[in-house]
Write an enzyme that holds these catalytic residues in place. Sequence first.
Site, mmCIF file in Angstrom:
data_model
loop_
_atom_site.group_PDB
_atom_site.id
_atom_site.type_symbol
_atom_site.label_atom_id
_atom_site.label_comp_id
_atom_site.label_asym_id
_atom_site.label_seq_id
_atom_site.Cartn_x
_atom_site.Cartn_y
_atom_site.Cartn_z
ATOM 1 C CD GLU A 146 -29.814 57.818 40.271
ATOM 2 O OE1 GLU A 146 -29.520 57.661 41.468
ATOM 3 O OE2 GLU A 146 -30.969 58.131 39.892
ATOM 4 C CB CYS B 218 -36.147 57.739 44.010
ATOM 5 S SG CYS B 218 -37.278 59.129 44.152
ATOM 6 C CG HIS C 143 -32.562 60.319 42.095
ATOM 7 N ND1 HIS C 143 -32.946 59.426 41.119
ATOM 8 C CD2 HIS C 143 -33.707 60.822 42.606
ATOM 9 C CE1 HIS C 143 -34.264 59.395 41.032
ATOM 10 N NE2 HIS C 143 -34.743 60.234 41.921
HETATM 11 N N1 GLN Z 1 -42.584 60.070 42.796
HETATM 12 C C1 GLN Z 1 -42.091 58.851 42.227
HETATM 13 C C2 GLN Z 1 -42.926 57.655 42.650
HETATM 14 O O1 GLN Z 1 -43.743 57.780 43.476
HETATM 15 C C3 GLN Z 1 -40.650 58.599 42.627
HETATM 16 C C4 GLN Z 1 -39.802 59.690 42.062
HETATM 17 C C5 GLN Z 1 -38.430 59.245 41.679
HETATM 18 O O2 GLN Z 1 -38.128 58.052 41.602
HETATM 19 N N2 GLN Z 1 -37.593 60.203 41.402
HETATM 20 O O3 GLN Z 1 -42.761 56.590 42.126
#
Ligand code: GLN
Length: 199
Positions: free
Chosen positions: A177, A82, A175
Amino acid sequence: MNSRKKIGVLSLQGAFAEHIASLRKLGVEALAIRLPQELTSLDGLIIPGGESTVISQLMLSYGLMEVLRGLAQDGFPMFGTCAGLILLAKSTIDLDIEAIGAMDIKVRRNAFGRQVDSFETSLSVPALGEAPFPAVFIRAPVIVETSSTVETLASLPDNTPVAARQGNLLVSAFHPELSEDLRLHAYFMDIVARRAYSQ
Ligand code: GLN
């Protein structure tokens, strides 16, 4: 084999505790990393989800950015989930932050808009076997461009790539995890093991 490998989890902000728990379930020695000197003697690093802007700022303040760029260039295995995916990407649309910028992908932050900013879906990830992967997306980015040396590991039904690998770099927009499924972490450990073997 895993028990002899040491994996760091960048623990400045975000979902680092969950990654440490997933690695420990696999029998891997997992360490919370906040300082450059803690990176020595690691076999790989996970960069968790969180806020990419905040993590980037903290990486700069802690003196981690340059060190991680150098490590990535040397083929050190890294797994970004992410926000971690955003920090590993060479280019991000509409975002001007310092990033490690090691992987030949272009990404779009917060790609799902406010209505569906979080969801869970079953994804086919052929590299992990037949069973679908329970993928949790939270204000997730997507990959909008990949170079020819990037292998897409999973895509949404509209073919948008959401997990990919290039050499010893692994990324997922979701994610792993936050699910009980440890196969993507195990896949990263396989990258780590092969790298150690070929050194
Ligand atoms: N929206 C977040 C970002 O732009 C990422 C979201 C996340 O890691 N769950 O950094």
